[in-house]
Write a protein that holds these residues in place. Structure first.
Motif, short mmCIF file in Angstrom:
data_model
loop_
_atom_site.label_atom_id
_atom_site.label_comp_id
_atom_site.label_asym_id
_atom_site.label_seq_id
_atom_site.Cartn_x
_atom_site.Cartn_y
_atom_site.Cartn_z
N GLY A 136 0.85 -1.24 0.05
CA GLY A 136 0.03 -0.01 0.00
C GLY A 136 0.82 1.16 0.09
O GLY A 136 1.84 1.33 0.37
N ALA A 137 0.30 2.39 -0.52
CA ALA A 137 0.95 3.54 -0.67
C ALA A 137 0.82 4.36 1.07
O ALA A 137 0.03 3.64 1.93
CB ALA A 137 0.38 4.48 -1.59
N THR A 138 1.13 5.46 1.17
CA THR A 138 1.20 6.16 2.35
C THR A 138 -0.16 6.20 2.91
O THR A 138 -0.96 6.73 2.17
CB THR A 138 1.89 7.40 2.36
N ALA A 139 -0.63 5.60 4.29
CA ALA A 139 -1.89 5.88 4.67
C ALA A 139 -2.23 7.26 4.92
O ALA A 139 -1.55 8.05 5.30
CB ALA A 139 -2.00 5.06 6.01
N ASN A 140 -3.56 7.59 4.41
CA ASN A 140 -3.86 9.03 4.78
C ASN A 140 -5.37 9.37 5.13
O ASN A 140 -5.79 10.20 5.29
CB ASN A 140 -3.68 9.77 3.30
N HIS A 141 -6.03 8.06 5.19
CA HIS A 141 -7.43 8.30 5.77
C HIS A 141 -7.68 6.98 6.80
O HIS A 141 -7.01 5.94 6.55
CB HIS A 141 -8.61 8.66 4.80
N LEU A 142 -8.91 7.24 7.29
CA LEU A 142 -9.16 6.17 8.34
C LEU A 142 -10.68 5.47 7.46
O LEU A 142 -11.31 6.44 7.13
CB LEU A 142 -9.64 6.56 9.71
N ALA A 143 -11.12 4.35 7.72
CA ALA A 143 -11.97 3.65 7.15
C ALA A 143 -12.75 2.53 7.99
O ALA A 143 -11.65 1.73 8.80
CB ALA A 143 -11.93 3.18 5.85
N PHE A 144 -13.77 2.26 8.24
CA PHE A 144 -14.63 1.20 9.00
C PHE A 144 -14.47 -0.13 8.15
O PHE A 144 -15.29 -0.10 7.08
CB PHE A 144 -15.88 1.48 9.46
N SER A 145 -13.71 -1.10 8.51
CA SER A 145 -13.81 -2.17 7.63
C SER A 145 -14.90 -3.20 8.29
O SER A 145 -15.40 -4.08 7.71
CB SER A 145 -12.46 -2.92 7.94
N THR A 146 -15.20 -2.73 9.84
CA THR A 146 -16.31 -3.54 10.27
C THR A 146 -17.24 -2.38 11.05
O THR A 146 -16.71 -1.63 11.80
CB THR A 146 -16.02 -4.57 11.27
N SER A 147 -18.69 -2.27 10.69
CA SER A 147 -19.42 -1.27 11.16
C SER A 147 -20.21 -2.03 12.46
O SER A 147 -20.44 -3.32 12.34
CB SER A 147 -20.50 -0.66 10.10
N PRO A 148 -20.61 -1.02 13.61
CA PRO A 148 -21.41 -1.59 14.59
C PRO A 148 -22.62 -2.59 14.02
O PRO A 148 -23.05 -2.09 13.10
CB PRO A 148 -21.93 -0.58 15.46
N ALA A 149 -23.11 -3.64 14.74
CA ALA A 149 -24.30 -4.19 14.44
C ALA A 149 -24.65 -5.11 15.68
O ALA A 149 -24.04 -4.95 16.75
CB ALA A 149 -23.93 -5.28 13.32
N GLY A 150 -26.17 -5.28 15.69
CA GLY A 150 -26.58 -6.02 17.00
C GLY A 150 -26.75 -5.17 17.87
O GLY A 150 -26.24 -5.42 19.30
N ALA A 151 -27.02 -3.83 17.88
CA ALA A 151 -27.16 -2.91 18.94
C ALA A 151 -28.82 -2.80 19.59
O ALA A 151 -29.47 -2.71 19.15
CB ALA A 151 -26.76 -1.61 18.38
N VAL A 152 -28.53 -2.76 20.96
CA VAL A 152 -29.64 -2.80 21.73
C VAL A 152 -29.21 -1.92 22.81
O VAL A 152 -28.26 -1.60 23.34
CB VAL A 152 -29.98 -4.04 22.37
N HIS A 153 -30.46 -1.06 23.17
CA HIS A 153 -30.22 -0.09 23.99
C HIS A 153 -29.43 -0.46 25.32
O HIS A 153 -29.84 -1.21 26.09
CB HIS A 153 -31.76 0.57 24.84
N LYS A 154 -28.29 0.39 25.74
CA LYS A 154 -27.33 0.24 26.97
C LYS A 154 -26.91 -1.44 26.93
O LYS A 154 -26.79 -1.75 28.12
CB LYS A 154 -28.42 0.57 28.10
N THR A 155 -26.74 -1.74 25.91
CA THR A 155 -26.07 -3.18 25.72
C THR A 155 -24.83 -3.33 24.79
O THR A 155 -25.09 -2.58 23.72
CB THR A 155 -27.06 -4.36 25.27
N ALA A 156 -23.63 -3.63 25.07
CA ALA A 156 -22.63 -3.82 24.14
C ALA A 156 -22.90 -4.20 22.80
O ALA A 156 -23.77 -5.27 22.64
CB ALA A 156 -21.40 -4.40 24.70
N PHE A 157 -22.45 -3.46 21.75
CA PHE A 157 -22.74 -4.14 20.25
C PHE A 157 -22.39 -5.56 20.35
O PHE A 157 -21.15 -6.06 20.73
CB PHE A 157 -22.12 -3.30 19.16
N THR A 158 -22.95 -6.63 19.67
CA THR A 158 -22.75 -7.78 19.57
C THR A 158 -21.52 -7.73 18.30
O THR A 158 -20.74 -8.58 18.31
CB THR A 158 -23.70 -8.86 19.00
N THR A 159 -21.45 -7.00 17.29
CA THR A 159 -20.32 -6.76 16.46
C THR A 159 -19.74 -5.39 16.84
O THR A 159 -20.58 -4.23 16.62
CB THR A 159 -20.96 -6.76 14.99
#
Length: 358
Positions: A136-159
């Motif tokens: 790869g060339a020089t890193a210049n940006h950030l990207a989500f390879s995995t986005s949150p999923a399995g989200a429930v109120h006040k509970t840790a994301f399963t992903t």
């Protein structure tokens, strides 16, 4: 020949294939890498008798995640996309104009091959492609390879989210990232708040181009939330939108079905006393309560019987945190339907009789 010596010149036979070599077998994405393309016979000897142009088409390298197609220069120096034919000039069997490669996808080892407009190629007898490992060339940006999923109120994301450093072509890259690069996550869409450990070292002394997180959660049921990852000197990245679903609440005690006298309907009533809700999370217990206003209760049968099942709908939750929860209707309720009392109001008379000693 007796008592002397002679010079023997071995000439290559008919051209059979191409051999490719590269100035660097480990090029960097986006950087030029000079190729040498040699016309050879079936034994790998250079066909020095040929000078002129060949129409060549290159294959084997992939497109970058950002869509950039690898290019090779023609004899005029113009960049031509891989897979498109182009003219390369040869002098004494060796390329002399054209053939400068720019790869964009970080991959490898991968073999670059070539075919001409006739029947020759680098995979023909005597030929060979060139094996490359593109970084790869020089890193210049950030990207989500995995986005949150399995989200429930006040509970840790399963992903839990994963963030990568990437170069301008979309390749995962650690080029030039430094030992310590702190990635901070924020909730850029949604009211949240976002809770948990929201920072991670993506530098070479930490995740080495990968930032992982654990225990992240959003403390509100809502839809369309988006996270943003930011770090100094890097372009920020955003996650895919995700939803925070309401937590489930059940009634563990305090609701009973009332007995009734048979009335030819299935209508039922319930009583509530010191209701206990199960599933309300810490910090919300004082802000979530059961409301019985507007409920409907129904016996499974209108007939007199004991232990008739009663179903209830229309119970709701009230309180400032109620919107973060979904109430499950109570199950296991039952009550008795007793016989109705009947009296005779008219139509029955006693008959007179003559004395008969009975």
């Amino acid at each position: 020949l007796i008592g002397g010596s002679a010079t023997i010149t071995v000439s290559p036979v008919t051209a059979s294939a191409y051999k490719i070599t590269a100035a660097s077998a480990t090029p960097t994405a986006g950087a030029s890498d000079a190729l040498t393309i040699t016309l050879v016979d079936q034994y790998g000897n250079t066909v020095t008798s040929f000078s002129g142009d060949k129409t060549l088409t290159f294959s084997g390298l992939g497109n970058a995640p950002g869509g950039n197609v690898p290019t090779l220069t023609s004899k005029t120096g113009s960049a031509v996309n891989r897979g498109t034919s182009e003219l390369i000039t040869f002098t004494s069997g060796v390329s002399s104009a054209g053939g400068s490669l720019v790869a964009y996808k970080a991959e490898g080892p991968v073999t670059l091959n070539v075919t001409d407009s006739g029947s020759l190629s680098s995979t023909s007898t005597g030929g060979s492609g060139v094996s490359l490992t593109v970084s790869g060339a020089t890193a210049n940006h950030l990207a989500f390879s995995t986005s949150p999923a399995g989200a429930v109120h006040k509970t840790a994301f399963t992903t839990q989210p994963i963030v990568k450093t990437r170069d301008t072509y979309g390749n995962n890259s650690i080029g030039g990232i430094g030992a310590t690069v702190t990635v901070n996550l924020t909730l850029s869409t949604g009211t949240g708040p976002l809770a948990g450990t929201t920072s991670s070292n993506i530098g070479t002394s930490g995740g080495n181009g990968t930032a992982t997180f654990s225990g992240l959660q959003v403390n509100k049921a809502e839809n369309g939330d988006v996270l943003t990852a930011a770090a100094t000197s890097f372009t920020s990245g955003t996650s895919a939108a995700f939803n925070i679903t309401a937590a489930t609440v059940t009634i563990s005690s305090g609701i009973t079905a009332n007995n009734k006298t048979y009335n030819a309907t299935t209508a039922a009533t319930i009583s509530s006393n010191s209701v206990v809700l199960s599933g309300v999370l810490s910090g919300d217990t004082a802000n979530v309560a059961l409301s019985t206003n507007g409920y409907t209760a129904t016996f499974a049968s209108a007939a007199k019987a004991n232990g008739v099942t009663v179903t209830v709908s229309g119970l709701t939750l009230t309180g400032t945190a109620a919107g973060n929860y979904t109430l499950t209707a109570p199950a296991g309720l039952a009550a008795n339907i007793t016989a109705a009392t009947v009296t005779i109001s008219s139509g029955i008379t006693a008959n007179n009789k003559t004395y008969n000693a009975t």
